[in-house]
Design a protein around this motif. Structure first.
Motif, PDB file in Angstrom:
ATOM      1  N   GLU A  88      32.557  50.531  41.899  1.00 39.36           N
ATOM      2  CA  GLU A  88      31.840  49.760  42.562  1.00 39.36           C
ATOM      3  C   GLU A  88      32.429  48.406  42.823  1.00 39.36           C
ATOM      4  N   GLY A  89      33.928  48.242  41.586  1.00 39.14           N
ATOM      5  CA  GLY A  89      34.871  46.687  42.067  1.00 39.14           C
ATOM      6  C   GLY A  89      34.800  47.419  44.042  1.00 39.14           C
ATOM      7  N   VAL A  90      35.684  48.855  43.628  1.00 40.00           N
ATOM      8  CA  VAL A  90      36.227  48.686  44.869  1.00 40.00           C
ATOM      9  C   VAL A  90      35.035  48.417  46.451  1.00 40.00           C
ATOM     10  N   LEU A  91      34.189  48.580  46.526  1.00 34.83           N
ATOM     11  CA  LEU A  91      33.240  48.613  47.241  1.00 34.83           C
ATOM     12  C   LEU A  91      32.736  47.007  47.609  1.00 34.83           C
ATOM     13  N   ARG A  92      32.218  46.747  46.565  1.00 34.03           N
ATOM     14  CA  ARG A  92      32.106  45.049  46.545  1.00 34.03           C
ATOM     15  C   ARG A  92      33.264  44.393  47.529  1.00 34.03           C
ATOM     16  N   VAL A  93      34.381  44.476  46.590  1.00 30.94           N
ATOM     17  CA  VAL A  93      35.958  44.268  47.638  1.00 30.94           C
ATOM     18  C   VAL A  93      35.391  43.963  49.050  1.00 30.94           C
ATOM     19  N   PHE A  94      35.626  45.998  49.718  1.00 28.31           N
ATOM     20  CA  PHE A  94      35.240  46.346  50.462  1.00 28.31           C
ATOM     21  C   PHE A  94      34.287  45.737  51.314  1.00 28.31           C
ATOM     22  N   ASP A  95      33.274  45.117  50.830  1.00 31.76           N
ATOM     23  CA  ASP A  95      31.817  44.686  51.712  1.00 31.76           C
ATOM     24  C   ASP A  95      31.970  43.261  51.665  1.00 31.76           C
TER      25      ASP A  95
ATOM     26  N   GLN B 270      35.529  42.901  38.151  1.00 32.52           N
ATOM     27  CA  GLN B 270      34.698  43.776  37.425  1.00 32.52           C
ATOM     28  C   GLN B 270      34.162  43.023  36.149  1.00 32.52           C
ATOM     29  N   ASN B 271      34.084  41.590  36.060  1.00 30.71           N
ATOM     30  CA  ASN B 271      33.483  40.701  35.439  1.00 30.71           C
ATOM     31  C   ASN B 271      32.223  40.868  35.994  1.00 30.71           C
TER      32      ASN B 271
ATOM     33  N   GLN C 126      43.952  43.304  42.009  1.00 28.80           N
ATOM     34  CA  GLN C 126      43.546  42.623  41.697  1.00 28.80           C
ATOM     35  C   GLN C 126      42.117  42.045  42.124  1.00 28.80           C
ATOM     36  N   LEU C 127      42.097  42.122  43.096  1.00 26.68           N
ATOM     37  CA  LEU C 127      40.802  41.665  43.765  1.00 26.68           C
ATOM     38  C   LEU C 127      39.973  43.144  42.836  1.00 26.68           C
ATOM     39  N   VAL C 128      39.922  44.055  42.942  1.00 29.31           N
ATOM     40  CA  VAL C 128      38.818  45.018  42.418  1.00 29.31           C
ATOM     41  C   VAL C 128      39.115  43.993  41.115  1.00 29.31           C
ATOM     42  N   GLU C 129      40.130  43.961  39.939  1.00 33.53           N
ATOM     43  CA  GLU C 129      40.375  43.826  38.840  1.00 33.53           C
ATOM     44  C   GLU C 129      39.046  42.570  38.298  1.00 33.53           C
TER      45      GLU C 129
ATOM     46  N   PRO D   6      28.840  37.181  34.716  1.00 29.92           N
ATOM     47  CA  PRO D   6      28.376  38.311  34.597  1.00 29.92           C
ATOM     48  C   PRO D   6      26.885  38.751  35.105  1.00 29.92           C
ATOM     49  N   PRO D   7      26.039  39.613  34.952  1.00 25.33           N
ATOM     50  CA  PRO D   7      25.256  40.213  35.922  1.00 25.33           C
ATOM     51  C   PRO D   7      23.367  39.645  34.664  1.00 25.33           C
TER      52      PRO D   7
END
Length: 695
Positions: free
Chosen positions: A233-240, A273-274, A267-270, A665-666
């Protein structure tokens, strides 16, 4: 198209299908922009064909698992809506062709009766999650990756974070260090590992094929299995957010990582995570349904040709970790088979195996859980279907995409030349029927759907022009690719371009040289030893186009003179107000955010509100003839041109407003506030647009 309106039990699926039907009608009435409609239908598995007025439908089959009742349903759909032919892809999907787009909603509804989807099979989405076809039975696997591939598929299907990315996103799972899931060529590749008794994965990131193949980077040497969904999910958010959107040729994840570097990306993926609701997501392996073999006494049969049977056993029967069972590989020429055989196969595995088949990355079929004493019976029954050709996953088993048969992007025939090369191997090099070390793959264009640039011997469809300006079909010959295991591989080198008709002769020369000089080495090692120039000199005379004959202008598999034709376009036929369309889409996203909020899925609600704000900002930038190539670019340019200049008052910067998604956080409170902010933002930019129009 009335049947699916009341008979589908899943309201989410029903809404999807009704929405597709509505969008088709709106497009045909000129009320949806052509590009937007293309994006929508692709995300529903509906792909334009080379032939005008018909569509290819891609059926999404996670990790290639197909149950008997699902195979029968797919066959019924192909009979009713297509031409009774099924095509297995290199991503373990099934494609059917020549479908009327007006019938696609009811086609989809029919598939869903047996839990088969076309949702997100194409388009800028998470494509089919692939896996080793031997997952669950592999004698070398630490554990079965099937439940994990299934969990990833289910979690990200219809997930807000991956509905409108800049480009597609591909994920694979490998059962063991042999890496038969090909992790190194995926956006995310997972290789199963156990460390200190904990199940997890080696993670590879940012691989890809296409015209610029890139070997994936090692992302994590070991990641516990309950971390793979939050990581993805983190990878996808950064890619998006940061991925390219303007230049399609540079929009895959591999280009973003190349641009900013692996550590910056990590770093962006980390940091992301929040904002992710679940920090760990345990895959519910206990409730994953594992197919169970039937208990049956082996019928007595007579084998007519013992020699053929023994050859088949040596090439097409795969050991299985479960005692007393084996798997049977069916070599499917070019991945094409017909529904009459599919139904009989479904009945056979249901009655005598475990009611399941797995589609493979090499466009074949694997039948798991066959009792060893049933092998003679299966051979006899499969022989009736024409499914006992020897050479499963061997050198004679050539992979090819559809090429110019149906694909818009095909430049030269891949299926025609594949059939001819298989004939050459069978008749002139029969020893390769049992050789699993040599892999041959063919693609009809540079996009590499046939995975030609990771093969030992690859061919890519191209064209050549003579000095008289005549155009003939051609093949780029690539050599030296290979899977080394555990996330390591070589991509093939481009060696020489030759007229297509000389492809068989090129193969003969390569094999003859290999036979004479390799001295027991595997092909990939022999190629590295000899080098590209050696093979260039071996083949270069075949590239001479001064002596072309009439036959050289006729591609394999056809009797007509070659005509280069790429990308037959589709035309909406009307002018659309793109700005107004974008605002309507922003409304839809806020509506979806509110629906998710009502359902207490706060992370999705927040992401839909984020998408609405990005979309609204993009609309205003376009109104000023300003185009951007990333979501991050849209956000920064909106601040620069509209907020800092005080053309639009937000009370804060747009960056601070929208990037709250990365800070908080959500929770329910944040989701509610963020949706309200998105609504207010849309109201503000709409008012600005109305002033523009009046002025």
């Amino acid at each position: 198209m009335q049947s699916f309106r009341t008979e589908l039990e899943n309201p989410v699926v029903q809404k999807d299908i009704l929405d597709l039907a509505n969008k088709i009608e709106l497009f045909q009435n000129g009320k949806i922009d052509e590009e937007k409609f293309r994006s929508l239908r692709l995300a529903r598995g509906i792909y334009g064909q080379r032939q005008e007025g018909v569509q290819m439908i891609r059926i999404k089959l996670p990790y290639g698992k197909v149950l008997s009742h699902q195979l029968r349903r797919i066959s019924e759909v192909s009979d009713e809506y297509s031409r009774s032919r099924l095509h297995i892809t290199t991503r373990q999907d099934i494609q059917i062709h020549y479908v009327d787009i007006n019938r696609t909603p009811e086609l989809w509804a029919e598939l869903e009766r047996d839990d088969v989807t076309i949702r997100e099979a194409c388009g800028n989405t998470v494509r089919n999650v692939t896996a080793s076809e031997t997952a669950g039975i592999d004698i070398n696997e630490p554990f079965d990756v099937s439940p994990y591939a299934d969990g990833i598929f289910k979690f990200f299907l219809r997930n807000s974070v991956c509905q409108e990315m800049g480009r597609k996103f591909k994920v694979s799972f490998s059962a063991s260090d042999e890496d038969t899931g090909l992790s190194y060529m995926h956006d995310l590749g997972f290789i199963s590992k156990i460390e200190n008794g904990i199940k997890g994965f080696k993670v590879m990131l940012g691989g890809g094929l296409g015209s610029q193949p890139r070997h994936a980077d090692l992302f994590y040497e070991f990641l516990p299995s309950d971390k793979i969904i939050p990581l993805m999910e983190g990878v996808l958010r950064v890619f998006d957010r940061y991925g390219e959107r303007k230049s399609r040729a540079k929009a895959r994840l591999k280009f973003l990582i190349k641009d900013i570097g692996l550590e910056a990306f990590k770093q962006l993926v980390e940091e992301e995570q929040n904002a992710i609701e679940f920090k760990t997501v345990a895959i519910d392996t206990a409730n994953y349904t594992v197919s169970k073999p039937v208990s049956i006494t082996a019928p007595t049969v007579a084998i007519k040709n013992t020699e053929a049977y023994n050859l088949w056993k040596s090439t097409n029967v795969i050991p299985q970790k479960q005692d007393g069972f084996v798997a049977i590989g069916i070599k499917v020429l070019l991945g094409d088979f017909y529904t009459d055989k599919a139904r009989l196969l479904a009945d056979l595995v249901e009655q005598y195996a475990a009611g399941e088949v797995r589609l493979s990355l090499r466009q074949n079929i694997l039948i798991p859980f066959v009792k060893e004493d049933l092998l003679p019976f299966f051979y006899v029954e499969l022989e009736k279907l024409g499914f006992v050709e020897a050479g499963y996953n061997k050198a004679v088993d050539i992979t090819a995409c559809p090429g110019t048969d149906t694909c818009n992007l095909g430049i030269a025939s891949s299926t025609g030349i594949a059939e001819e090369l298989e004939r050459v191997i069978k008749t002139e090099y029969p020893q390769y029927l049992e050789n699993s070390d040599l892999i041959i793959k063919i693609s009809g264009c540079m996009n590499a759907c046939g995975q030609h640039n990771m093969a030992n011997i690859g061919f890519q469809g191209m064209s050549i022009r003579t000095k008289d300006k005549l155009v003939a079909p051609a093949l780029q010959v690539l050599l030296g690719g290979g899977n080394l295991g555990n996330g390591n591989a070589y991509f093939a080198d481009k060696v020489v371009k030759i007229p297509s008709r000389r492809g068989p002769e090129a193969l003969r020369r390569i094999l003859n040289d290999f036979e004479a000089n390799a001295k027991g080495k595997q092909f990939v090692d022999y190629y590295k030893e000899q080098g590209e120039k050696y093979f260039y000199h071996l083949l270069t005379d075949l590239s001479d186009i001064e002596n072309l004959t009439q036959e050289d202008f006729i591609d394999w598999g056809t009797e007509e003179q070659y005509v280069k034709a790429i990308g037959i376009g589709e035309c909406a036929g009307v002018v659309i107000d793109l700005i107004a369309t974008l605002f309507l889409e922003s409304d839809e996203k806020i509506e979806e955010a509110n629906q998710a909020f009502t359902n207490k899925v706060y992370s999705s609600a927040i992401y839909e509100a984020y998408r609405s704000m990005v979309n609204s900002a993009k609309a205003i930038l376009l109104s000023e003839n300003i185009s951007t190539n990333t979501q991050a670019g849209i956000i920064s340019q909106f601040d620069e041109l509209f907020v800092e200049s005080k053309k639009i008052e937000l009370g804060t910067s747009f960056s601070d407003l929208i990037y709250q998604i990365k800070v908080f956080p959500p929770t329910e409170d944040f989701a509610n506030n963020y949706i309200n902010a998105a609504q207010q933002f849309l109201k503000s930019v709409r008012a600005f647009r109305e002033e523009q129009i009046v002025a």
